[in-house]
Design a protein around this motif. Structure first.
Motif, PDB file in Angstrom:
ATOM      1  N   ARG A  17       0.843  -1.196   0.000  1.00  0.00           N
ATOM      2  CA  ARG A  17       0.000   0.000   0.000  1.00  0.00           C
ATOM      3  C   ARG A  17       0.874   1.239   0.000  1.00  0.00           C
ATOM      4  NH1 ARG A  17      -1.757  -3.425   3.957  1.00  0.00           N
ATOM      5  NH2 ARG A  17      -3.766  -4.471   3.586  1.00  0.00           N
ATOM      6  N   ARG A  18       0.319   2.340  -0.432  1.00  0.00           N
ATOM      7  CA  ARG A  18       1.033   3.602  -0.368  1.00  0.00           C
ATOM      8  C   ARG A  18       1.244   3.983   1.093  1.00  0.00           C
ATOM      9  NH1 ARG A  18      -2.880   6.590  -4.759  1.00  0.00           N
ATOM     10  NH2 ARG A  18      -1.813   5.911  -6.666  1.00  0.00           N
ATOM     11  N   GLU A  20       0.864   6.810   2.584  1.00  0.00           N
ATOM     12  CA  GLU A  20      -0.223   7.615   3.149  1.00  0.00           C
ATOM     13  C   GLU A  20      -1.444   6.761   3.484  1.00  0.00           C
ATOM     14  OE1 GLU A  20      -0.220   8.530  -1.404  1.00  0.00           O
ATOM     15  OE2 GLU A  20       1.216   8.023   0.201  1.00  0.00           O
ATOM     16  N   THR A  21      -1.638   5.689   2.713  1.00  0.00           N
ATOM     17  CA  THR A  21      -2.758   4.782   2.989  1.00  0.00           C
ATOM     18  C   THR A  21      -2.521   4.028   4.291  1.00  0.00           C
ATOM     19  OG1 THR A  21      -3.209   4.467   0.623  1.00  0.00           O
ATOM     20  CG2 THR A  21      -4.100   2.820   2.131  1.00  0.00           C
ATOM     21  N   THR A  22      -1.313   3.526   4.454  1.00  0.00           N
ATOM     22  CA  THR A  22      -0.963   2.803   5.678  1.00  0.00           C
ATOM     23  C   THR A  22      -1.089   3.700   6.900  1.00  0.00           C
ATOM     24  OG1 THR A  22       0.573   1.378   4.455  1.00  0.00           O
ATOM     25  CG2 THR A  22       0.842   1.490   6.841  1.00  0.00           C
ATOM     26  N   LEU A  25      -4.731   4.226   7.735  1.00  0.00           N
ATOM     27  CA  LEU A  25      -5.333   3.023   8.307  1.00  0.00           C
ATOM     28  C   LEU A  25      -4.984   2.871   9.785  1.00  0.00           C
ATOM     29  CD1 LEU A  25      -4.817   0.430   5.412  1.00  0.00           C
ATOM     30  CD2 LEU A  25      -6.977   1.440   6.187  1.00  0.00           C
ATOM     31  N   SER A  52     -10.142   7.673   1.883  1.00  0.00           N
ATOM     32  CA  SER A  52      -9.822   7.199   0.541  1.00  0.00           C
ATOM     33  C   SER A  52     -10.481   5.858   0.276  1.00  0.00           C
ATOM     34  CB  SER A  52      -8.306   7.071   0.361  1.00  0.00           C
ATOM     35  OG  SER A  52      -7.812   5.967   1.095  1.00  0.00           O
ATOM     36  N   GLU A  54      -9.112   3.319  -1.018  1.00  0.00           N
ATOM     37  CA  GLU A  54      -8.191   2.260  -0.608  1.00  0.00           C
ATOM     38  C   GLU A  54      -8.419   1.887   0.866  1.00  0.00           C
ATOM     39  OE1 GLU A  54      -6.281   4.405  -4.034  1.00  0.00           O
ATOM     40  OE2 GLU A  54      -7.285   5.012  -2.189  1.00  0.00           O
ATOM     41  N   CYS A  55      -8.572   2.937   1.709  1.00  0.00           N
ATOM     42  CA  CYS A  55      -8.817   2.705   3.140  1.00  0.00           C
ATOM     43  C   CYS A  55     -10.202   2.100   3.359  1.00  0.00           C
ATOM     44  CB  CYS A  55      -8.720   4.026   3.905  1.00  0.00           C
ATOM     45  SG  CYS A  55      -7.036   4.675   4.041  1.00  0.00           S
ATOM     46  N   HIS A  58     -10.151  -1.556   2.496  1.00  0.00           N
ATOM     47  CA  HIS A  58      -9.430  -2.335   3.510  1.00  0.00           C
ATOM     48  C   HIS A  58     -10.309  -2.598   4.725  1.00  0.00           C
ATOM     49  CE1 HIS A  58      -6.175  -3.806   6.041  1.00  0.00           C
ATOM     50  NE2 HIS A  58      -6.649  -3.005   7.002  1.00  0.00           N
ATOM     51  N   GLU A 137      -6.324  -1.870  -3.199  1.00  0.00           N
ATOM     52  CA  GLU A 137      -5.856  -1.210  -1.975  1.00  0.00           C
ATOM     53  C   GLU A 137      -4.582  -0.417  -2.219  1.00  0.00           C
ATOM     54  OE1 GLU A 137      -5.871  -2.858   1.917  1.00  0.00           O
ATOM     55  OE2 GLU A 137      -7.127  -4.569   1.331  1.00  0.00           O
ATOM     56  N   ASN A 139      -3.888   1.150  -5.554  1.00  0.00           N
ATOM     57  CA  ASN A 139      -4.290   2.271  -6.410  1.00  0.00           C
ATOM     58  C   ASN A 139      -5.705   2.007  -6.907  1.00  0.00           C
ATOM     59  OD1 ASN A 139      -4.626   4.280  -8.365  1.00  0.00           O
ATOM     60  ND2 ASN A 139      -2.477   4.202  -8.989  1.00  0.00           N
TER      61      ASN A 139
END
Length: 268
Positions: A17-18, A20-22, A25, A52, A54-55, A58, A137, A139
């Motif tokens: 994951r990117r 910023e995503t991690t 989360l 986002s 992606e979040c 998840h 998750e 992109n």
């Protein structure tokens, strides 16, 4: 700790994951169910509370670990609304004369393909673990765009096959029917202004087969059968058929309307 993704790239590296995503989360773990749902409802991406996709995905996948059906259902509806919006081609949206928004047959096929494929992955993941969701998750936008590109190609191929087999979809009308229908205009101004005629006409239109009725309704709203202007919707584009098929349906419908209206005039 955020569970790592399981899918590997062709070069052997695991999908990650990117950053910023991690980070986002990790912060979400401290939120209550209600707070998480409220964050998910924020629509403006410029809002600092925006969650986002992606979040959001998840957390939906994580719901099964906690048997949280209530959270899953709340977040699921929000995510699917985003998927449907991203799957909708803006170029295939048009406005009806009554002000309502509609989407062409081509656009509908593309949207439904993307939504169905994503939903199938989500259902499979709910029952176990579907690695096809891992890149979403990483992109989300690009993953949806990839599905959308595939959907457009499939829809275009299907449209091309439909053009080659258009006579199988609607048998060509006879020359006599085409001539009779061409000389008849059910929407002639001198007639349509008459309330009695208009009532009988609309009653006859309701009795037409669905495909013919749809074409007649669009003609009544003054949509052109074909248009060279991409910004101007045509009947061919709206119903997803070639010009010949649309004209065949129009001619059949007009011949039926002519007969129905003539019979009613005799009975009167």
């Amino acid at each position: 700790m955020i569970e790592p993704l399981r899918k590997y790239r062709k070069d052997g590296r695991r999908y990650e994951r990117r950053a910023e995503t991690t980070a986002a989360l990790c912060l979400l773990d401290s939120l209550s169910l209600e707070q998480l749902v409220q964050r998910a409802k924020v629509r403006a991406k410029t809002d600092p509370l925006y969650l986002s996709s992606e979040c959001l995905l998840h957390r939906i996948r994580k719901c099964k670990q906690h048997n949280s059906d209530r959270l899953f259902e709340s977040l699921f509806r929000i995510l699917m609304a985003r998927v449907e919006s991203a799957a909708t081609l803006r170029s295939e949206i048009y406005r009806l004369p009554n002000g309502k928004i509609a989407i062409t047959a081509f656009g509908t096929k593309v949207r439904d393909y993307v939504v169905d494929r994503f939903l199938a992955r989500l259902i499979a993941d709910r029952d176990g673990y579907d690695e096809r969701l891992d890149y979403f998750e990483v992109n989300f936008s690009h993953a949806i765009a990839s599905l959308r590109a595939t959907a457009k190609k499939r829809a275009a191929d299907e449209e091309n096959r439909s053009q080659r087999l258009s006579t199988n979809d609607d048998e060509e009308v006879s020359a006599a029917v085409e001539k009779a229908a061409g000389a008849f205009d059910p929407f002639e101004v001198s007639k349509i202004d008459d309330g009695n005629y208009r009532f009988r006409l609309f009653a006859a239109i309701k009795k037409l087969p669905e495909k013919e009725r749809h074409v007649v309704a669009l003609l009544f709203k003054e949509y052109p059968i074909e248009s060279n202007d991409p910004s101007k919707p045509s009947i061919c584009k709206i119903v997803g058929c070639v010009e010949k098929t649309v004209r065949n349906r129009r001619d059949r419908a007009f011949e039926k309307l002519k007969t129905a209206l003539s019979e009613e005039e005799i009975d009167a």
